[in-house]
Design a protein around this motif. Structure first.
Motif, PDB file in Angstrom:
ATOM      1  N   ASP A   1      13.099   2.694  -0.097  1.00 57.98           N
ATOM      2  CA  ASP A   1      12.746   2.843   1.317  1.00 57.98           C
ATOM      3  C   ASP A   1      11.319   2.347   1.567  1.00 57.98           C
ATOM      4  OD1 ASP A   1      13.391   3.778   3.956  1.00 57.98           O
ATOM      5  OD2 ASP A   1      12.132   5.531   3.598  1.00 57.98           O
TER       6      ASP A   1
ATOM      7  N   MET B   1       7.748   0.485   6.643  1.00 54.79           N
ATOM      8  CA  MET B   1       7.184   1.622   5.908  1.00 54.79           C
ATOM      9  C   MET B   1       5.877   1.228   5.221  1.00 54.79           C
ATOM     10  SD  MET B   1       8.958   4.276   6.460  1.00 54.79           S
ATOM     11  CE  MET B   1       8.276   5.337   5.201  1.00 54.79           C
TER      12      MET B   1
ATOM     13  N   ARG C   1      17.545   7.965   2.463  1.00 53.45           N
ATOM     14  CA  ARG C   1      16.241   7.288   2.396  1.00 53.45           C
ATOM     15  C   ARG C   1      15.289   8.024   1.463  1.00 53.45           C
ATOM     16  NH1 ARG C   1      13.713   6.777   8.054  1.00 53.45           N
ATOM     17  NH2 ARG C   1      12.023   5.954   6.754  1.00 53.45           N
TER      18      ARG C   1
ATOM     19  N   ASP D   1       7.637   9.661   7.927  1.00 57.51           N
ATOM     20  CA  ASP D   1       7.367   8.223   7.847  1.00 57.51           C
ATOM     21  C   ASP D   1       5.956   7.918   7.355  1.00 57.51           C
ATOM     22  OD1 ASP D   1       9.874   7.555   8.737  1.00 57.51           O
ATOM     23  OD2 ASP D   1       9.273   7.157  10.807  1.00 57.51           O
TER      24      ASP D   1
ATOM     25  N   ASN E   1       7.985  10.694  13.535  1.00 57.01           N
ATOM     26  CA  ASN E   1       8.506  11.410  12.376  1.00 57.01           C
ATOM     27  C   ASN E   1       7.434  11.495  11.301  1.00 57.01           C
ATOM     28  OD1 ASN E   1       9.889  12.409  10.150  1.00 57.01           O
ATOM     29  ND2 ASN E   1      11.671  11.089  10.433  1.00 57.01           N
TER      30      ASN E   1
ATOM     31  N   GLU F   1      18.497  10.177   6.694  1.00 58.07           N
ATOM     32  CA  GLU F   1      17.179  10.510   6.149  1.00 58.07           C
ATOM     33  C   GLU F   1      17.257  10.942   4.690  1.00 58.07           C
ATOM     34  OE1 GLU F   1      13.786  12.272   8.519  1.00 58.07           O
ATOM     35  OE2 GLU F   1      14.553  14.041   7.466  1.00 58.07           O
TER      36      GLU F   1
ATOM     37  N   THR G   1       4.979   6.275  15.311  1.00 61.77           N
ATOM     38  CA  THR G   1       6.215   6.933  14.893  1.00 61.77           C
ATOM     39  C   THR G   1       6.174   8.386  15.325  1.00 61.77           C
ATOM     40  OG1 THR G   1       7.637   7.538  13.016  1.00 61.77           O
ATOM     41  CG2 THR G   1       5.277   7.472  12.597  1.00 61.77           C
TER      42      THR G   1
END
Length: 593
Positions: free
Chosen positions: A137, A143, A130, A556, A553, A127, A551
């Motif tokens: 990313d 994304m 990224r 994101d 997270n 992470e 997702t």
């Protein structure tokens, strides 16, 4: 060295080209996903935010373009002009897979070093890497898709609220610190040495003032800030869909927001939300699920088995009941064969929620296995099984303690078991519920005073006003949270619009009249001038997008988030500033002793 466009215009996006475009001359621009040299032909997969397009260059098509295309490498930014033709070998897995672009000219707009991360879907890079190279990313298709979903959701929200008479209005980012809740982010003032602005945790007071101003219906999609330790899916800066309405009661706010939820989830996620959404009082949510944000995609309700074990000599149960607590259980269906190692692990799990331990009963056909069976005869064990609602093959898990500990630990255990048993694997259900009738106040043992469960401006339920002086803990609030699959999606309340009631509320919260005016004086002053009845709600936009994008997270769904330490590896913020800047602000940095 990169070439300039020199008047060249893009007239098509890569991912939008189809068989209907065959024969057309187009110019596309984007990044090289992949290049393949087959000798007399060079193939480039060209990518922009709409998708991929195969471009073919050949010596017979245009030798100069062919040679230049062969110089292109991964992530070079290029422009290509040519004719759309049918592919000899179609790719059914690609939306543009029936066609390709015959490259007649190419400009290399800029070159690229080898990227530190792969520009591909389902990237498994760490992470922090990224986030350090977030601009790369964000080139990844998955994304980009998420942030397009975010854009669409925000647009649908704006359209819906505009259709329903709301005005989009901005409130200040530099405001006054009113420390009641999370820590404020503070901004020092150069013009007023020793004084500070605060970044808003929410626009609460300002949106109420807009109702006093007579704007009737307000909204904004706004950044909010909280200087708190970052638990899972928290960010120091986050985005709210914030709205307020005048001349409304609780049912009016809920009805309008159900329409908003239905519109957003249908238009953005193609999810059909059936209205009206179920409502559940806070007390019922805590009693059945041990949480004010219950996940209703599965059962496993908490059962109160206190009466079934009352009179027992088993010390753990006996002491809990005598101390005013309770004995409660959840049932894991078809889990009677769970191994001892797993059961011990679950016992350790509930201890993290202050439970002293976990009793269990494995109820099998013709057999009952339990470490507590020696304290109960057959009739006693059967009473527990019946009170828990178990059937042969089930596992009963029991906690005994004060109600707050029992409910919190079993509520958490319920969710842990759902993960452990795979109950929610591949579950695509969207289960909404309104949680209503929250307590207005809770007692803070550390501060030795009542604190507002939501905020100090939440109105008490009319029928509970009589208990404000005599039994404050009994008073329920005109507050409501919208919960989705165990996550709070948003929350709000009907506000206090009566000056005397607001002053009484501040008094209950331990504010003197002087301290209340010091912190919230401009709101109290405004309330002297005919405030309307009003209420509102704020959604966590980031959390909403997590659901719509599939997702788990929060990073994101935010273009440039912070990491778990509230640090940005890309911009290296926060960072030191020059001594000159500090002097202008009259600030010195204390040395750590």
């Amino acid at each position: 060295m990169g070439e300039s466009l020199n008047g060249l215009k893009r007239n098509q996006m890569c991912g939008e080209l189809r068989e209907s475009h065959v024969g057309q001359k187009v110019t596309v621009m984007g990044w090289v996903q992949r290049k393949r040299n087959l000798g007399s032909l060079v193939f480039i997969d060209l990518r922009d935010r709409t998708g991929l397009l195969q471009v073919v260059f050949g010596e017979e098509i245009n030798k100069e373009a062919f040679e230049k295309a062969d110089l292109a490498k991964s992530e070079y930014c290029i422009a290509v002009t040519g004719e759309i033709i049918k592919r000899e070998a179609p790719n059914a897995n690609l939306p543009t897979g029936m066609v390709e672009l015959k490259g007649e000219s190419i400009k290399i707009l800029s070159e690229s070093e080898t990227p530190p991360i792969y520009i591909k879907e389902d990237l498994d890079a760490s992470e922090n890497i990224r986030l350090k190279y977030r601009y790369l990313d964000l080139r990844r298709p998955d994304m980009q898709k998420i942030l397009m979903i975010r854009h669409k959701a925000a647009k649908v929200v704006r359209d819906y609220l505009d259709e329903n008479g709301f005005l989009e209005m901005e409130t200040p980012m530099l405001t006054k610190s009113t420390p009641e809740g999370a820590r404020d982010y503070l901004v020092p003032s150069r013009n007023y040495p020793g004084m500070f602005y605060a970044l808003p945790q929410s626009p609460q007071i300002f949106k109420q003032l807009l109702m006093v101003s007579g704007f009737d219906r307000y909204f904004q999609i706004v950044k909010c800030f909280r200087d708190e330790d970052l638990r899972a899916n928290r960010q120091p800066e986050f985005t709210q869909i914030d709205l307020e309405m005048s001349f409304v009661e609780l049912d009016d706010v809920i009805a309008l927001n159900e329409g908003l939820i239905k519109r957003v989830f249908k238009e953005v996620g193609d999810v059909e939300v059936n209205l009206p959404i179920r409502r559940m009082p806070y007390a019922e949510a805590m009693d059945k699920y041990g949480s004010d944000k219950p996940d209703l995609r599965f059962g496993m309700e908490i059962k109160n088995i206190t009466e079934a074990v009352r009179g027992t000599e088993f010390a753990v149960f006996k002491n809990a009941i005598e101390n005013g607590g309770s004995v409660r259980a959840i049932v894991a269906e078809n889990s009677a064969d769970m191994g001892r190692k797993k059961l011990d692990k679950l016992g350790e799990f509930v201890k993290t929620y202050k439970a002293k331990g976990l009793a269990w009963i494995a109820y099998k056909e013709g057999e009952i296995k339990s470490p507590i069976s020696k304290f109960f005869d057959e009739e006693g064990m059967n009473k527990i099984i019946e009170a828990a609602g178990a059937k042969p093959g089930d596992l009963i898990l029991i906690v005994a303690d004060m109600d707050s500990v029992v409910l919190q630990s079993l509520g958490a255990l319920r969710l842990e078991l759902a993960k452990e048993l795979g109950i929610l694997e591949n579950n695509k259900e969207f289960n909404f519920v309104w949680i209503t009738e929250f307590p207005l106040l809770e007692y803070d043992e550390e501060e030795q005073r009542y604190v507002a469960l939501h905020h100090p401006f939440t109105a008490p339920m009319d029928e509970d006003l009589q208990y404000l002086d005599t039994d404050p803990k009994r008073v329920r609030a005109k507050a409501y949270d919208i919960v989705l699959n165990g996550e709070e999606l948003g929350g709000g309340s009907i506000r206090i619009h009566d000056t005397k009631l607001q002053e009484k509320m501040f008094s209950l919260l331990g504010f003197t009249q002087e301290s209340a005016w010091e912190r919230f004086g401009f709101l109290l002053e405004a309330f002297k001038y005919g405030p309307p009845p009003h209420g509102g709600l704020a959604y966590g936009l980031d959390r909403m997008i997590m659901f719509l994008a599939g997702t788990d997270n929060i990073k994101d769904v935010i273009a440039f988030p912070k990491n778990q330490n509230a640090y940005c590896p890309m911009s290296e913020a926060p960072n030191v500033v020059e001594e000159k800047q500090l002097k202008e602000l009259g600030i010195g940095i204390a040395k750590n002793s």
